[in-house]
Write a protein that holds these residues in place. Structure first.
Motif, PDB file in Angstrom:
ATOM      1  N   LEU A   1      94.305  54.820  52.098  1.00  0.00           N
ATOM      2  CA  LEU A   1      93.582  54.817  50.754  1.00  0.00           C
ATOM      3  C   LEU A   1      92.171  54.672  51.125  1.00  0.00           C
ATOM      4  N   ILE A   2      91.996  53.831  52.141  1.00  0.00           N
ATOM      5  CA  ILE A   2      90.122  53.815  52.506  1.00  0.00           C
ATOM      6  C   ILE A   2      89.889  55.168  53.098  1.00  0.00           C
ATOM      7  N   ALA A   3      90.626  55.835  53.746  1.00  0.00           N
ATOM      8  CA  ALA A   3      90.237  57.210  54.202  1.00  0.00           C
ATOM      9  C   ALA A   3      90.015  58.026  53.193  1.00  0.00           C
ATOM     10  N   GLN A   4      90.460  58.028  52.286  1.00  0.00           N
ATOM     11  CA  GLN A   4      90.290  58.946  50.891  1.00  0.00           C
ATOM     12  C   GLN A   4      89.037  58.573  50.022  1.00  0.00           C
ATOM     13  N   LEU A   5      88.457  57.555  50.199  1.00  0.00           N
ATOM     14  CA  LEU A   5      87.343  57.197  49.608  1.00  0.00           C
ATOM     15  C   LEU A   5      85.916  58.058  49.916  1.00  0.00           C
ATOM     16  N   PRO A   6      84.805  58.138  49.228  1.00  0.00           N
ATOM     17  CA  PRO A   6      83.918  58.850  49.464  1.00  0.00           C
ATOM     18  C   PRO A   6      83.214  58.166  50.570  1.00  0.00           C
ATOM     19  N   GLU A   7      82.304  58.791  51.302  1.00  0.00           N
ATOM     20  CA  GLU A   7      81.712  58.280  52.503  1.00  0.00           C
ATOM     21  C   GLU A   7      80.893  56.937  52.195  1.00  0.00           C
ATOM     22  N   ARG A   8      79.959  56.965  50.940  1.00  0.00           N
ATOM     23  CA  ARG A   8      79.219  55.793  50.475  1.00  0.00           C
ATOM     24  C   ARG A   8      79.889  54.776  50.328  1.00  0.00           C
ATOM     25  N   ASP A   9      81.095  54.904  49.549  1.00  0.00           N
ATOM     26  CA  ASP A   9      81.939  53.839  49.278  1.00  0.00           C
ATOM     27  C   ASP A   9      82.573  53.058  50.638  1.00  0.00           C
ATOM     28  N   ARG A  10      82.999  54.052  51.737  1.00  0.00           N
ATOM     29  CA  ARG A  10      83.523  53.493  52.954  1.00  0.00           C
ATOM     30  C   ARG A  10      82.454  52.797  53.586  1.00  0.00           C
ATOM     31  N   LEU A  11      81.275  53.106  53.579  1.00  0.00           N
ATOM     32  CA  LEU A  11      80.194  52.539  54.232  1.00  0.00           C
ATOM     33  C   LEU A  11      80.021  51.136  53.595  1.00  0.00           C
ATOM     34  N   ILE A  12      79.859  51.153  52.409  1.00  0.00           N
ATOM     35  CA  ILE A  12      79.832  49.553  51.776  1.00  0.00           C
ATOM     36  C   ILE A  12      80.951  48.690  51.996  1.00  0.00           C
ATOM     37  N   LEU A  13      82.149  49.280  52.085  1.00  0.00           N
ATOM     38  CA  LEU A  13      83.307  48.446  52.636  1.00  0.00           C
ATOM     39  C   LEU A  13      83.050  47.925  53.988  1.00  0.00           C
ATOM     40  N   SER A  14      82.524  48.734  54.855  1.00  0.00           N
ATOM     41  CA  SER A  14      82.241  48.514  56.270  1.00  0.00           C
ATOM     42  C   SER A  14      81.042  47.360  56.501  1.00  0.00           C
ATOM     43  N   LEU A  15      80.086  47.477  55.700  1.00  0.00           N
ATOM     44  CA  LEU A  15      79.195  46.735  55.594  1.00  0.00           C
ATOM     45  C   LEU A  15      79.426  45.262  55.287  1.00  0.00           C
TER      46      LEU A  15
ATOM     47  N   ARG B   1      78.751  45.641  41.575  1.00  0.00           N
ATOM     48  CA  ARG B   1      79.506  46.606  40.503  1.00  0.00           C
ATOM     49  C   ARG B   1      80.188  47.572  41.279  1.00  0.00           C
ATOM     50  N   LEU B   2      79.528  48.119  42.465  1.00  0.00           N
ATOM     51  CA  LEU B   2      80.198  48.998  43.530  1.00  0.00           C
ATOM     52  C   LEU B   2      81.330  48.589  43.843  1.00  0.00           C
ATOM     53  N   LEU B   3      81.121  47.559  44.803  1.00  0.00           N
ATOM     54  CA  LEU B   3      82.240  46.675  45.160  1.00  0.00           C
ATOM     55  C   LEU B   3      83.422  46.323  44.278  1.00  0.00           C
ATOM     56  N   THR B   4      83.221  45.977  43.241  1.00  0.00           N
ATOM     57  CA  THR B   4      84.233  45.722  42.209  1.00  0.00           C
ATOM     58  C   THR B   4      85.197  46.951  41.801  1.00  0.00           C
ATOM     59  N   ARG B   5      84.172  48.087  41.480  1.00  0.00           N
ATOM     60  CA  ARG B   5      84.763  49.368  41.206  1.00  0.00           C
ATOM     61  C   ARG B   5      85.495  49.636  42.423  1.00  0.00           C
ATOM     62  N   ILE B   6      85.181  49.589  43.749  1.00  0.00           N
ATOM     63  CA  ILE B   6      86.092  50.127  45.070  1.00  0.00           C
ATOM     64  C   ILE B   6      87.133  49.295  45.310  1.00  0.00           C
TER      65      ILE B   6
END
Length: 283
Positions: A228-242, A266-271
């Motif tokens: 599911l994480i692999a399907q996220l946009p690159e920016r969302d994956r970067l936020i999760l990684s950081l 807000r971005l983290l909550t949405r992701i």
């Protein structure tokens, strides 16, 4: 004495039911057994091995000296539950002693037989008493190590070091450590046995060894979320990684991305809400 010997052998040879060998040995004194054995060994030397007469005299020697097995077994009386096995292996030792004894040795058969019988009993304990199979070299070294430990402890007034034991036994320190490790395999405690430390509440080893590990559930969740994480946009994956990989704060993430801390929140909550919804929908 010759009359005793003739009477014993003659009566037993005339008929199988006239007198049994155990009855013969039980009716004889220790001195008579020694004297009869001496005569029979002399007789055995004159017979051809494998003949009926040879086998008869050999079997008689074994039977009349059976008391030696019981005598040797007394030193292991504390192992009453194994006494039947002890007597069996002791009898094997007696048979070996009869087959190996030579009257020309110049010693009594008793003197020759007892070490052989006791040796078989000790070999039995050495081969069967260990909880885990350990090489014979380490089994024997364990005994020497125990003796050296006691002797050195008495000399220096404390537990000896590995180096001191190595010097005492004239072996390398690696061998000492190996023998110490092997000694732990001599006996094993039951998993149901209560611990010696009463502070543990009396639970057995099995209760402490077996428990639910929450990490297993985390691994299962992680494996389920990976695609599911692999399907996220690159920016969302970067936020999760950081946030979860590098454990950066929302302020630090905002500074790296050029946005405010509130936007990062807000971005983290949405992701995370997206991943949670997709994970719950999995079959």
């Amino acid at each position: 004495m010759q009359m005793v010997t003739d009477g014993v052998v003659g009566a037993a040879r005339e008929t199988d039911t006239a007198v049994t060998l155990p009855e013969i040995s039980g009716a004889m004194t220790a001195l008579e057994v020694r004297q009869v054995s001496k005569v029979m060994f002399a007789r055995l030397q004159t017979l051809e091995e494998g003949t009926a007469d040879y086998q008869y005299v050999r079997n008689t020697l074994i039977e009349v000296n059976t008391a030696l097995v019981h005598f040797a077994a007394r030193r292991f009386s504390q192992r009453a539950e194994q006494m039947e096995d002890i007597l069996q292996v002791g009898t094997i030792g007696l048979i070996k002693a009869v087959d190996r004894f030579d009257p020309d040795y110049g010693v009594e058969f008793v003197t020759f037989a007892l070490p052989t019988i006791v040796g078989e009993m000790k070999r039995f304990f050495r081969d069967t008493s260990w909880s885990v199979h350990v090489p014979r070299r380490l089994q024997e070294l364990r005994v020497d190590l125990a003796k050296a430990t006691d002797a050195l402890a008495a000399d220096v007034g404390r537990a000896p070091t590995v180096a001191e034991l190595a010097v005492r036994l004239e072996i390398g320190e690696e061998e000492v450590v190996e023998a110490m490790t092997a000694a732990n395999a001599y006996s094993a405690a039951s998993l149901d046995a209560p611990p010696t430390d009463e502070s543990d509440g009396g639970t057995g080893w099995a209760d402490r060894l077996g428990y639910d590990d929450n990490a297993f559930a985390k691994i299962e969740d992680l494996e389920a979320v990976k695609p599911l994480i692999a399907q996220l946009p690159e920016r969302d994956r970067l936020i999760l990684s950081l946030r979860f990989g590098h454990e950066m704060t929302q302020v630090q993430i905002g500074e790296q991305l050029g946005v405010s801390q509130m936007q990062v929140s807000r971005l983290l909550t949405r992701i995370l809400n997206r991943l949670r919804t997709q994970a719950l929908a999995l079959p």
